[in-house]
Structure formats: structure tokens, C-alpha cells
Motif scaffolding. Structure first.
Motif, PDB file in Angstrom:
ATOM      1  N   LEU A  13       0.825  -1.210   0.000  1.00 38.29           N
ATOM      2  CA  LEU A  13       0.000   0.000   0.000  1.00 38.29           C
ATOM      3  C   LEU A  13       0.858   1.258   0.000  1.00 38.29           C
ATOM      4  CD1 LEU A  13      -2.795  -1.073   2.501  1.00 38.29           C
ATOM      5  CD2 LEU A  13      -3.000  -0.823   0.024  1.00 38.29           C
ATOM      6  N   ARG A  14       1.951   1.223   0.755  1.00 37.15           N
ATOM      7  CA  ARG A  14       2.865   2.377   0.764  1.00 37.15           C
ATOM      8  C   ARG A  14       3.501   2.581  -0.606  1.00 37.15           C
ATOM      9  NH1 ARG A  14       3.634   0.706   6.163  1.00 37.15           N
ATOM     10  NH2 ARG A  14       5.255  -0.779   5.597  1.00 37.15           N
ATOM     11  N   GLU A  15       3.927   1.502  -1.226  1.00 32.41           N
ATOM     12  CA  GLU A  15       4.566   1.591  -2.539  1.00 32.41           C
ATOM     13  C   GLU A  15       3.562   2.083  -3.585  1.00 32.41           C
ATOM     14  OE1 GLU A  15       8.032   1.310  -4.843  1.00 32.41           O
ATOM     15  OE2 GLU A  15       7.749   1.172  -2.681  1.00 32.41           O
ATOM     16  N   ILE A  16       2.340   1.596  -3.525  1.00 35.44           N
ATOM     17  CA  ILE A  16       1.294   2.046  -4.449  1.00 35.44           C
ATOM     18  C   ILE A  16       1.047   3.532  -4.259  1.00 35.44           C
ATOM     19  CG2 ILE A  16      -1.183   1.872  -4.945  1.00 35.44           C
ATOM     20  CD1 ILE A  16      -0.867  -1.184  -4.328  1.00 35.44           C
ATOM     21  N   SER A  17       1.008   3.977  -3.012  1.00 34.71           N
ATOM     22  CA  SER A  17       0.800   5.392  -2.718  1.00 34.71           C
ATOM     23  C   SER A  17       1.901   6.244  -3.328  1.00 34.71           C
ATOM     24  CB  SER A  17       0.744   5.597  -1.204  1.00 34.71           C
ATOM     25  OG  SER A  17       0.616   6.954  -0.906  1.00 34.71           O
ATOM     26  N   ARG A  18       3.137   5.785  -3.237  1.00 28.86           N
ATOM     27  CA  ARG A  18       4.263   6.524  -3.845  1.00 28.86           C
ATOM     28  C   ARG A  18       4.073   6.667  -5.353  1.00 28.86           C
ATOM     29  NH1 ARG A  18       7.537   2.722  -0.492  1.00 28.86           N
ATOM     30  NH2 ARG A  18       7.847   3.807   1.473  1.00 28.86           N
ATOM     31  N   TYR A  19       3.652   5.581  -5.982  1.00 36.66           N
ATOM     32  CA  TYR A  19       3.433   5.633  -7.432  1.00 36.66           C
ATOM     33  C   TYR A  19       2.258   6.541  -7.784  1.00 36.66           C
ATOM     34  CZ  TYR A  19       6.958   2.252  -8.763  1.00 36.66           C
ATOM     35  OH  TYR A  19       8.155   1.634  -8.994  1.00 36.66           O
ATOM     36  N   GLN A  20       1.227   6.556  -6.948  1.00 34.17           N
ATOM     37  CA  GLN A  20       0.093   7.449  -7.213  1.00 34.17           C
ATOM     38  C   GLN A  20       0.532   8.900  -7.196  1.00 34.17           C
ATOM     39  OE1 GLN A  20      -2.516   5.937  -4.100  1.00 34.17           O
ATOM     40  NE2 GLN A  20      -3.924   5.130  -5.634  1.00 34.17           N
ATOM     41  N   VAL A  21       1.346   9.268  -6.226  1.00 37.97           N
ATOM     42  CA  VAL A  21       1.852  10.643  -6.140  1.00 37.97           C
ATOM     43  C   VAL A  21       2.690  10.971  -7.373  1.00 37.97           C
ATOM     44  CG1 VAL A  21       3.393  12.180  -4.857  1.00 37.97           C
ATOM     45  CG2 VAL A  21       1.747  10.758  -3.628  1.00 37.97           C
ATOM     46  N   LEU A  22       3.576  10.064  -7.736  1.00 34.10           N
ATOM     47  CA  LEU A  22       4.429  10.281  -8.903  1.00 34.10           C
ATOM     48  C   LEU A  22       3.602  10.417 -10.179  1.00 34.10           C
ATOM     49  CD1 LEU A  22       7.148  10.493 -10.286  1.00 34.10           C
ATOM     50  CD2 LEU A  22       7.307   7.990 -10.229  1.00 34.10           C
ATOM     51  N   LEU A  23       2.611   9.553 -10.358  1.00 27.83           N
ATOM     52  CA  LEU A  23       1.776   9.629 -11.554  1.00 27.83           C
ATOM     53  C   LEU A  23       0.973  10.925 -11.591  1.00 27.83           C
ATOM     54  CD1 LEU A  23       0.520   5.953 -11.966  1.00 27.83           C
ATOM     55  CD2 LEU A  23       2.295   7.129 -13.274  1.00 27.83           C
ATOM     56  N   ASN A  24       0.525  11.393 -10.446  1.00 32.91           N
ATOM     57  CA  ASN A  24      -0.176  12.679 -10.397  1.00 32.91           C
ATOM     58  C   ASN A  24       0.746  13.812 -10.825  1.00 32.91           C
ATOM     59  OD1 ASN A  24      -2.663  11.661  -9.588  1.00 32.91           O
ATOM     60  ND2 ASN A  24      -2.228  11.914  -7.424  1.00 32.91           N
ATOM     61  N   GLN A  25       1.987  13.771 -10.375  1.00 31.93           N
ATOM     62  CA  GLN A  25       2.951  14.804 -10.764  1.00 31.93           C
ATOM     63  C   GLN A  25       3.240  14.738 -12.262  1.00 31.93           C
ATOM     64  OE1 GLN A  25       6.104  13.832  -8.024  1.00 31.93           O
ATOM     65  NE2 GLN A  25       5.376  15.321  -6.515  1.00 31.93           N
ATOM     66  N   LEU A  26       3.351  13.537 -12.798  1.00 36.06           N
ATOM     67  CA  LEU A  26       3.587  13.393 -14.234  1.00 36.06           C
ATOM     68  C   LEU A  26       2.383  13.872 -15.034  1.00 36.06           C
ATOM     69  CD1 LEU A  26       5.404   9.946 -14.300  1.00 36.06           C
ATOM     70  CD2 LEU A  26       6.412  12.207 -14.700  1.00 36.06           C
ATOM     71  N   HIS A  27       1.181  13.621 -14.525  1.00 32.15           N
ATOM     72  CA  HIS A  27      -0.034  14.093 -15.186  1.00 32.15           C
ATOM     73  C   HIS A  27      -0.020  15.613 -15.295  1.00 32.15           C
ATOM     74  CE1 HIS A  27      -4.265  15.382 -15.396  1.00 32.15           C
ATOM     75  NE2 HIS A  27      -4.389  14.325 -16.187  1.00 32.15           N
ATOM     76  N   VAL A  28       0.353  16.271 -14.202  1.00 34.34           N
ATOM     77  CA  VAL A  28       0.438  17.734 -14.191  1.00 34.34           C
ATOM     78  C   VAL A  28       1.479  18.193 -15.211  1.00 34.34           C
ATOM     79  CG1 VAL A  28       1.135  19.731 -12.810  1.00 34.34           C
ATOM     80  CG2 VAL A  28      -0.399  18.018 -11.832  1.00 34.34           C
ATOM     81  N   LYS A  29       2.605  17.512 -15.251  1.00 35.75           N
ATOM     82  CA  LYS A  29       3.674  17.876 -16.187  1.00 35.75           C
ATOM     83  C   LYS A  29       3.210  17.718 -17.647  1.00 35.75           C
ATOM     84  CE  LYS A  29       7.996  18.599 -17.416  1.00 35.75           C
ATOM     85  NZ  LYS A  29       8.522  19.948 -17.432  1.00 35.75           N
TER      86      LYS A  29
END
Length: 77
Positions: free
Chosen positions: A51-67
């Protein structure tokens, strides 16, 4: 590390490479695909570490989406 997260890591790197190549359409398509995989992993996650690892990827994907989409986050909006 778990194979499922190694695959995610490779996919995220592919998104980053597509962004660097200014291929935003393909990057966005890949991001949507990876989001679906992440959602599926989240549905079946049992371990806290997963769950922690998935959360990290969710944050990263959100940042990439913004980019990719050029959306700026503004406080208060």
C-alpha cells in the motif's frame, strides 16, 4: 523488489522518456494505462508495504499528469 513494482517502475520510466521526447499524447496514453494497473494492484493489495509503494506511485503519476497536461496547482483553487 516485487516483480509487479519492477514492471511499474519500467512503465513510469517510459512515461518520463516520452515526456522528455515531447511526445505528450503517447505519454498521457501510457500514464492512463499505468493508472489502471495501479488501481488493480490497489484493489488486491494486502500488505502495508504494498500500500505504501502504491501510494508513492500514485503521487508520482499525479505529478507526471500535471507535467504532461501543463496544469498548475494553485493554492485556494
Amino acid at each position: 523488489m516485487n516483480t509487479k513494482f519492477e514492471d511499474l517502475k519500467a512503465s513510469v520510466q517510459e512515461i518520463i522518456d516520452l515526456i522528455a521526447a515531447k511526445n505528450d499524447r503517447e505519454a498521457n496514453n501510457k500514464l492512463l494505462e499505468v493508472n489502471d494497473v495501479l488501481d488493480e494492484l490497489l484493489d488486491f493489495a494486502e500488505e502495508d508495504e504494498d500500500l505504501r509503494e502504491i501510494s508513492r506511485y500514485q503521487v508520482l503519476l499525479n505529478q507526471l499528469h500535471v507535467k504532461i497536461n501543463g496544469e498548475e496547482q494553485v493554492d485556494g483553487e
